[in-house]
Design an enzyme around this catalytic site. Structure first.
Site, PDB file in Angstrom:
ATOM      1  CB  SER A  12      59.895 -15.737  -0.694  1.00 50.84           C
ATOM      2  OG  SER A  12      60.101 -14.662  -1.587  1.00 50.84           O
ATOM      3  CB  CYS A  74      55.950 -15.541  -3.973  1.00 53.06           C
ATOM      4  SG  CYS A  74      57.528 -16.244  -4.442  1.00 53.06           S
ATOM      5  CB  CYS A 186      60.946 -11.356  -9.825  1.00 56.19           C
ATOM      6  SG  CYS A 186      61.711 -11.469  -8.203  1.00 56.19           S
ATOM      7  CG  HIS A 188      62.687  -8.820  -4.552  1.00 56.12           C
ATOM      8  ND1 HIS A 188      61.758  -9.762  -4.195  1.00 56.12           N
ATOM      9  CD2 HIS A 188      63.447  -8.597  -3.440  1.00 56.12           C
ATOM     10  CE1 HIS A 188      61.952 -10.104  -2.924  1.00 56.12           C
ATOM     11  NE2 HIS A 188      62.971  -9.413  -2.457  1.00 56.12           N
TER      12      HIS A 188
HETATM   13  N1  DGL Z   1      59.202 -13.524  -4.290  1.00 53.86           N
HETATM   14  C1  DGL Z   1      60.090 -14.090  -5.272  1.00 53.86           C
HETATM   15  C2  DGL Z   1      59.404 -14.055  -6.651  1.00 53.86           C
HETATM   16  O1  DGL Z   1      58.546 -13.234  -6.911  1.00 53.86           O
HETATM   17  C3  DGL Z   1      61.398 -13.359  -5.343  1.00 53.86           C
HETATM   18  C4  DGL Z   1      62.254 -13.519  -4.122  1.00 53.86           C
HETATM   19  C5  DGL Z   1      62.680 -14.940  -3.873  1.00 53.86           C
HETATM   20  O2  DGL Z   1      63.457 -15.513  -4.656  1.00 53.86           O
HETATM   21  O3  DGL Z   1      62.219 -15.480  -2.875  1.00 53.86           O
HETATM   22  O4  DGL Z   1      59.709 -14.865  -7.476  1.00 53.86           O
END
Ligand code: DGL
Length: 272
Positions: A12, A74, A186, A188
């Site tokens: 994302s 993601c 996640c 992040h």
């Molecule tokens: N990339 C998303 C995840 O790993 C985190 C960031 C988002 O909410 O887009 O779930």
């Protein structure tokens, strides 16, 4: 046999660059095309239908770059869109971060009591819990949505009192329901590891799915004879695409990637 085509990776936004970094470490001779859907981040707060639609657009777009496989960096998209993407891409290998992360968690935990820190979207569908239970049917999974951590990481705020306050609040249920293993579910969250570790005990084990995903991708490509030939390192090995904000992608992305990304290296694309 070898295949010099690139591996497509999408997220994302810039968080998936932690996965790209691990992929490059595991496969230094591969070329990559990374797409960050920065125009539509966060996926974690959106419905499964919307995330699936966005993920499909990312995948279809990456296919235009003649990629040989697709990595869903993601967690939220892996949780809700993996089967749809596999179906849409026909025979192309599609690997998400969730299953390798779940497998690593099941293997790491001695008690089977595992916490997963993730977005609301990932927690809502219960995908991590299901995946962990396929590797350990007795596992007890505590899924904790930590949406504010995504926003903090996007601001480049990864330590200090605000982060500690937010992280302490999100980790509080672990005092009531003890676990021995915590999954960073996640993209992040790996950047918060020092703070998160300081709030639990040294005995807690941490699982970051990036490294296990990279190994799973390498094993899949090896079994299909799709790895590139060793020794042919390509100076243009990584191509960065973003749906918005090249400057922001380069600035914040460098934090996740672990090395500087020049703004000039980021191409802004339209998925429509
Ligand atoms: N990339 C998303 C995840 O790993 C985190 C960031 C988002 O909410 O887009 O779930």
């Amino acid at each position: 046999m070898s295949d010099a085509r690139a591996i497509g990776v999408f997220d994302s936004g810039v968080g998936g660059l932690t996965v790209l970094r691990a992929l490059r470490q595991a496969m230094p001779f591969e070329r990559f095309v990374y797409l960050g859907d920065t125009a539509r981040l966060p996926y974690g707060a959106k419905s499964a239908d919307t995330v699936s639609r966005y993920a499909l657009q990312c995948a279809v777009n990456l296919r235009r770059y003649d990629v040989k496989s697709l990595v869903i960096a993601c967690n939220t998209a892996s949780a809700v869109a993996l089967p749809a993407l596999r179906e849409a891409l026909g025979g192309m290998p599609v690997i998400g971060v969730l299953e390798p992360g779940a497998q690593a968690a099941a293997a790491t935990s001695a008690t089977g009591k595992i916490a997963v820190l993730a977005t609301e979207g990932t927690v809502r569908g219960g995908a991590y819990e299901r995946a962990i239970k396929t590797f350990n049917s007795h596992a007890q999974v505590l899924s904790l949505a930590c949406p504010l951590l995504v926003a903090l990481a996007e601001e480049g705020l990864v330590s200090g009192p605000i982060v500690e306050l937010v992280a302490r609040r999100y980790l509080a249920p672990i005092a009531v329901t003890p676990v021995d293993t915590v999954v960073l579910g996640c993209t992040h969250f790996p950047v918060f590891l020092p703070v998160l570790q300081s709030l639990l005990t040294p005995e807690h084990r941490w699982v970051d799915s990036a490294a296990t995903t990279a190994l799973a991708v390498r094993a899949t490509l090896a079994s299909l004879r799709l790895l590139a030939q060793e020794g042919l390192a390509d100076p243009r090995a990584v191509r960065f695409l973003a749906t918005d904000g090249a400057e922001r992608f380069a600035r914040v992305g460098s934090l996740f990637y672990g090395e500087a990304i020049p703004e000039s290296a980021v191409e802004v694309v339209d998925l429509a």
